[in-house]
Enzyme design. Sequence first.
Site, PDB file in Angstrom:
ATOM      1  N   TYR A  90      -2.330   0.169  10.790  1.00  0.00           N
ATOM      2  CA  TYR A  90      -2.418  -0.279   9.394  1.00  0.00           C
ATOM      3  C   TYR A  90      -1.157   0.121   8.646  1.00  0.00           C
ATOM      4  CZ  TYR A  90      -3.714  -0.689   4.526  1.00  0.00           C
ATOM      5  OH  TYR A  90      -3.711  -1.011   3.196  1.00  0.00           O
ATOM      6  N   SER A  96       0.855  -1.183   0.000  1.00  0.00           N
ATOM      7  CA  SER A  96       0.000   0.000   0.000  1.00  0.00           C
ATOM      8  C   SER A  96       0.888   1.229   0.000  1.00  0.00           C
ATOM      9  CB  SER A  96      -0.884   0.009   1.254  1.00  0.00           C
ATOM     10  OG  SER A  96      -1.530   1.257   1.423  1.00  0.00           O
TER      11      SER A  96
END
Length: 253
Positions: A153, A140
């Site tokens: 995260y 990501s």
Amino acid sequence: MKGIILVTGATAGFGEAIAKKFAAAGYHLIITGRREERLEALQTALEQAHNIKVLPLVFDVRSKEAVNVTFENLPEAWRKIDVLVNNAGLALDLSTIDEGNSDDWDTMIDTNVKGLLYVSKAVIPFLKAQGKGHIINIGSTAAKNVYLKGNVYCATKHAVDALSQAMRIDLLPYNIKVTAIHPGAAETEFSVVRFKGDQAAADNVYKGFEPLHAEDIADVTFYVSQLPAHVCINDLVITPTAQANAIYTHKVL
């Protein structure tokens, strides 16, 4: 037949799109996920559309035992895996560290980091036995920038980035490629899961610009897997045109 690809988290989003892309190119597939009905529906659709074989494996990557048992019992014919796509992953909630939910932390760490490790460790012996293979880890832009309330995260995706670099080094002697693909804002189930079913909150994330689509990530994944044997893309960041990184996005509202 071009070979076998294993895709984790294939029941939706990037994983489903990647499975469809490779199936259309003639690959046989091993697809994994927790939702058996979705896996079986995808199996049926791909086998009928592309005259390939699909092996659905129902397990949770967070379970080391389930991963180990599954791959220890993988039929011999399915062990000649050419590409492993570690796609299974998720984000849960947006909150500051002091207000974070530790159960959410555990789920993200267990899925995004430990799940990737468990599956990789189980599959790498198959690749080493062949003297070739390609591991593609879906990261990501959160692996590159930490954003407000994204703490854990972001930490898990930073870990994916570091593990991808480590795998590349460790697997050099075995002719195994390792690629990390880091997508930016992409409209899949991602935000619905993050906001625990709040569709309005999820939709708001993508207002004012065109986000990436799952098919975009599938196209890139397929591209990096098709390069000549002597070429490996180690690290790739892909964003919508309106997004510079994990923090800055230009929205027209």
